[in-house]
Each structure stands twice: as C-alpha cells, then as structure tokens.
Design a protein around this motif. Sequence first.
Motif, PDB file in Angstrom:
ATOM      1  N   LYS A  87       0.781  -1.232   0.080  1.00 39.44           N
ATOM      2  CA  LYS A  87       0.042   0.043   0.101  1.00 39.44           C
ATOM      3  C   LYS A  87       0.937   1.213   0.134  1.00 39.44           C
ATOM      4  O   LYS A  87       1.877   1.195   0.367  1.00 39.44           O
ATOM      5  CB  LYS A  87      -0.703  -0.182   1.235  1.00 39.44           C
ATOM      6  N   TRP A  88       0.395   2.344  -0.521  1.00 41.77           N
ATOM      7  CA  TRP A  88       1.029   3.602  -0.651  1.00 41.77           C
ATOM      8  C   TRP A  88       0.342   4.373   0.587  1.00 41.77           C
ATOM      9  O   TRP A  88      -1.014   4.350   0.894  1.00 41.77           O
ATOM     10  CB  TRP A  88       0.911   4.503  -1.844  1.00 41.77           C
ATOM     11  N   ILE A  89       1.165   4.642   1.706  1.00 38.49           N
ATOM     12  CA  ILE A  89       0.619   5.264   3.014  1.00 38.49           C
ATOM     13  C   ILE A  89       1.013   6.824   2.975  1.00 38.49           C
ATOM     14  O   ILE A  89       2.207   7.288   2.478  1.00 38.49           O
ATOM     15  CB  ILE A  89       1.128   4.555   4.270  1.00 38.49           C
ATOM     16  N   ILE A  90       0.365   7.705   3.663  1.00 35.28           N
ATOM     17  CA  ILE A  90       0.692   8.840   4.207  1.00 35.28           C
ATOM     18  C   ILE A  90       0.771   8.899   5.683  1.00 35.28           C
ATOM     19  O   ILE A  90      -0.212   8.325   6.470  1.00 35.28           O
ATOM     20  CB  ILE A  90      -0.195  10.034   3.689  1.00 35.28           C
ATOM     21  N   ARG A  91       1.894   9.164   6.016  1.00 31.97           N
ATOM     22  CA  ARG A  91       2.315   9.419   7.752  1.00 31.97           C
ATOM     23  C   ARG A  91       2.925  10.343   8.095  1.00 31.97           C
ATOM     24  O   ARG A  91       3.822  10.996   7.438  1.00 31.97           O
ATOM     25  CB  ARG A  91       3.092   8.134   7.684  1.00 31.97           C
ATOM     26  N   LYS A  92       2.494  10.878   9.078  1.00 29.89           N
ATOM     27  CA  LYS A  92       3.026  12.285   9.716  1.00 29.89           C
ATOM     28  C   LYS A  92       4.574  11.748  10.105  1.00 29.89           C
ATOM     29  O   LYS A  92       4.596  10.639  10.503  1.00 29.89           O
ATOM     30  CB  LYS A  92       2.243  12.640  11.059  1.00 29.89           C
ATOM     31  N   ALA A  93       5.428  12.521  10.074  1.00 39.26           N
ATOM     32  CA  ALA A  93       7.021  12.185  10.466  1.00 39.26           C
ATOM     33  C   ALA A  93       6.892  12.025  12.053  1.00 39.26           C
ATOM     34  O   ALA A  93       6.196  12.664  12.596  1.00 39.26           O
ATOM     35  CB  ALA A  93       7.719  13.616  10.250  1.00 39.26           C
ATOM     36  N   ALA A  94       7.683  11.215  12.374  1.00 40.89           N
ATOM     37  CA  ALA A  94       7.603  10.622  13.805  1.00 40.89           C
ATOM     38  C   ALA A  94       6.518   9.813  14.325  1.00 40.89           C
ATOM     39  O   ALA A  94       6.439   9.749  15.466  1.00 40.89           O
ATOM     40  CB  ALA A  94       8.077  12.033  14.722  1.00 40.89           C
ATOM     41  N   SER A  95       5.480   9.688  13.419  1.00 39.96           N
ATOM     42  CA  SER A  95       4.473   8.862  13.792  1.00 39.96           C
ATOM     43  C   SER A  95       4.521   7.268  13.574  1.00 39.96           C
ATOM     44  O   SER A  95       5.155   7.048  12.412  1.00 39.96           O
ATOM     45  CB  SER A  95       3.237   9.641  13.205  1.00 39.96           C
ATOM     46  N   LYS A  96       4.105   6.682  14.534  1.00 44.12           N
ATOM     47  CA  LYS A  96       4.305   5.211  14.023  1.00 44.12           C
ATOM     48  C   LYS A  96       3.115   4.544  13.260  1.00 44.12           C
ATOM     49  O   LYS A  96       3.477   3.672  12.461  1.00 44.12           O
ATOM     50  CB  LYS A  96       4.437   4.326  15.255  1.00 44.12           C
ATOM     51  N   ARG A  97       2.158   5.284  13.252  1.00 43.09           N
ATOM     52  CA  ARG A  97       1.088   4.571  12.485  1.00 43.09           C
ATOM     53  C   ARG A  97       0.896   5.745  11.173  1.00 43.09           C
ATOM     54  O   ARG A  97       0.981   7.010  11.326  1.00 43.09           O
ATOM     55  CB  ARG A  97      -0.342   4.754  13.328  1.00 43.09           C
ATOM     56  N   HIS A  98       0.189   5.063  10.323  1.00 42.67           N
ATOM     57  CA  HIS A  98      -0.112   6.063   9.097  1.00 42.67           C
ATOM     58  C   HIS A  98      -1.526   6.625   8.980  1.00 42.67           C
ATOM     59  O   HIS A  98      -2.548   6.279   9.945  1.00 42.67           O
ATOM     60  CB  HIS A  98       0.087   5.331   7.756  1.00 42.67           C
ATOM     61  N   SER A  99      -1.830   7.790   8.519  1.00 43.23           N
ATOM     62  CA  SER A  99      -2.977   8.413   8.483  1.00 43.23           C
ATOM     63  C   SER A  99      -3.991   7.959   7.308  1.00 43.23           C
ATOM     64  O   SER A  99      -5.187   7.866   7.657  1.00 43.23           O
ATOM     65  CB  SER A  99      -2.803   9.857   8.385  1.00 43.23           C
ATOM     66  N   PHE A 100      -3.526   7.671   6.116  1.00 47.95           N
ATOM     67  CA  PHE A 100      -4.154   7.297   5.154  1.00 47.95           C
ATOM     68  C   PHE A 100      -3.436   5.984   4.414  1.00 47.95           C
ATOM     69  O   PHE A 100      -2.088   6.191   4.425  1.00 47.95           O
ATOM     70  CB  PHE A 100      -4.255   8.355   4.225  1.00 47.95           C
ATOM     71  N   SER A 101      -4.031   5.077   3.556  1.00 46.11           N
ATOM     72  CA  SER A 101      -3.517   4.217   3.026  1.00 46.11           C
ATOM     73  C   SER A 101      -4.086   4.104   1.751  1.00 46.11           C
ATOM     74  O   SER A 101      -5.590   4.216   1.608  1.00 46.11           O
ATOM     75  CB  SER A 101      -3.308   2.821   3.355  1.00 46.11           C
ATOM     76  N   PHE A 102      -3.416   3.799   0.302  1.00 43.49           N
ATOM     77  CA  PHE A 102      -3.909   3.982  -0.961  1.00 43.49           C
ATOM     78  C   PHE A 102      -3.361   2.797  -1.740  1.00 43.49           C
ATOM     79  O   PHE A 102      -2.392   2.423  -1.504  1.00 43.49           O
ATOM     80  CB  PHE A 102      -3.856   5.102  -1.671  1.00 43.49           C
ATOM     81  N   ASP A 103      -4.055   2.224  -2.788  1.00 44.60           N
ATOM     82  CA  ASP A 103      -3.738   1.222  -3.631  1.00 44.60           C
ATOM     83  C   ASP A 103      -2.665   1.712  -4.558  1.00 44.60           C
ATOM     84  O   ASP A 103      -1.898   0.874  -4.765  1.00 44.60           O
ATOM     85  CB  ASP A 103      -4.940   0.780  -4.525  1.00 44.60           C
ATOM     86  N   THR A 104      -2.780   3.170  -5.002  1.00 42.31           N
ATOM     87  CA  THR A 104      -1.912   3.628  -5.838  1.00 42.31           C
ATOM     88  C   THR A 104      -1.063   4.959  -5.446  1.00 42.31           C
ATOM     89  O   THR A 104      -1.617   5.514  -4.586  1.00 42.31           O
ATOM     90  CB  THR A 104      -2.792   4.004  -7.328  1.00 42.31           C
ATOM     91  N   LYS A 105       0.009   5.115  -5.984  1.00 45.01           N
ATOM     92  CA  LYS A 105       0.554   6.494  -5.567  1.00 45.01           C
ATOM     93  C   LYS A 105      -0.010   7.489  -5.979  1.00 45.01           C
ATOM     94  O   LYS A 105       0.065   8.691  -5.360  1.00 45.01           O
ATOM     95  CB  LYS A 105       2.302   6.102  -6.020  1.00 45.01           C
ATOM     96  N   ASP A 106      -0.617   7.504  -7.012  1.00 49.48           N
ATOM     97  CA  ASP A 106      -1.336   8.692  -7.595  1.00 49.48           C
ATOM     98  C   ASP A 106      -2.470   9.161  -6.649  1.00 49.48           C
ATOM     99  O   ASP A 106      -2.486  10.206  -6.461  1.00 49.48           O
ATOM    100  CB  ASP A 106      -2.153   8.384  -8.797  1.00 49.48           C
ATOM    101  N   LYS A 107      -2.958   8.101  -6.038  1.00 51.76           N
ATOM    102  CA  LYS A 107      -4.177   8.384  -5.110  1.00 51.76           C
ATOM    103  C   LYS A 107      -3.778   8.916  -3.758  1.00 51.76           C
ATOM    104  O   LYS A 107      -4.263   9.761  -3.195  1.00 51.76           O
ATOM    105  CB  LYS A 107      -5.207   7.233  -4.751  1.00 51.76           C
TER     106      LYS A 107
END
Length: 136
Positions: A87-107
């Motif tokens: 999955k492609w994830i968006i995560r805040k720096a220094a956070s252990k958990r991701h905020s969002f996950s997506f099937d593609t990098k474009d999304k």
Amino acid sequence: MPWNKNDYPSSMKNLPEDQREKAIEIANALLSDGYEDGRAIPIAISTSESWAKNRASVTSSDEAAGRRPGRRSKKETIYHVAFKKDKWIIRKAASKRHSFSFDTKDKALEKAKEILKKTPSRFIIHKKDGSYEKSL
C-alpha cells in the motif's frame, strides 16, 4: 541523536541558515522514523535544497494572506508518502501509524495535495524502494 541549530552534521555547515534549519528538521524526522545517520543526512540536505528552490518560486500561504514572509501562524507538519506492505501510505513524520493508505501512489499524491491546500505542510515523497524522490 537529534540535531539542533547549534549541533548539526558538518555537511550542513555551508547551507544557508533557513535551509540548514529545514535540513535539521527533516533529518530529525528521518531519524525518528528509523533511518540511520548516513542515510538521513543526504536525504535531508537534498530535500532542503528542493524546499529552498520551491520556496523561492511559490507564494506561501502567509504571503497570500498578507502576512510578512517568514512569519508563520502555524508550524508546517511534515508527512511522508511511502510504500509499505503493498500500500501507499501517508504518515506524519515521527508517527508510528499512518494516517491514510491507498492502492496507488497517484491516489496518495492526490490526498497529499488536498492536505496541502488546507494546512501548512510539507510532503516527503519516497520511491517504492524507500529512497527519496521529491518534496511537495
């Protein structure tokens, strides 16, 4: 070991002050994400160079709101867009958990751009292998 304005890697000594501060901020975020010094430092310097170039060519949200440049009402939040476990994830720096996950990098990049419109933030975009690609 986290770095600061008075204690930072010697490879950052010749950077302009604002770029050095950004490089230190990015390097510390990478260290907290588990990167080793030898990898975090060049990524941080490269990212801060892109940040400095982009900063000069883009009107900041502060400037658009009529505030003096460099006087931010809020600190930028640094995020990472990275590939993890199929999955492609968006995560805040220094956070252990991701905020969002997506099937593609474009999304993931679409969501990053939405976040950028709403909040002062910086996105460090990684390639699938984890290396640095660019910064938004």
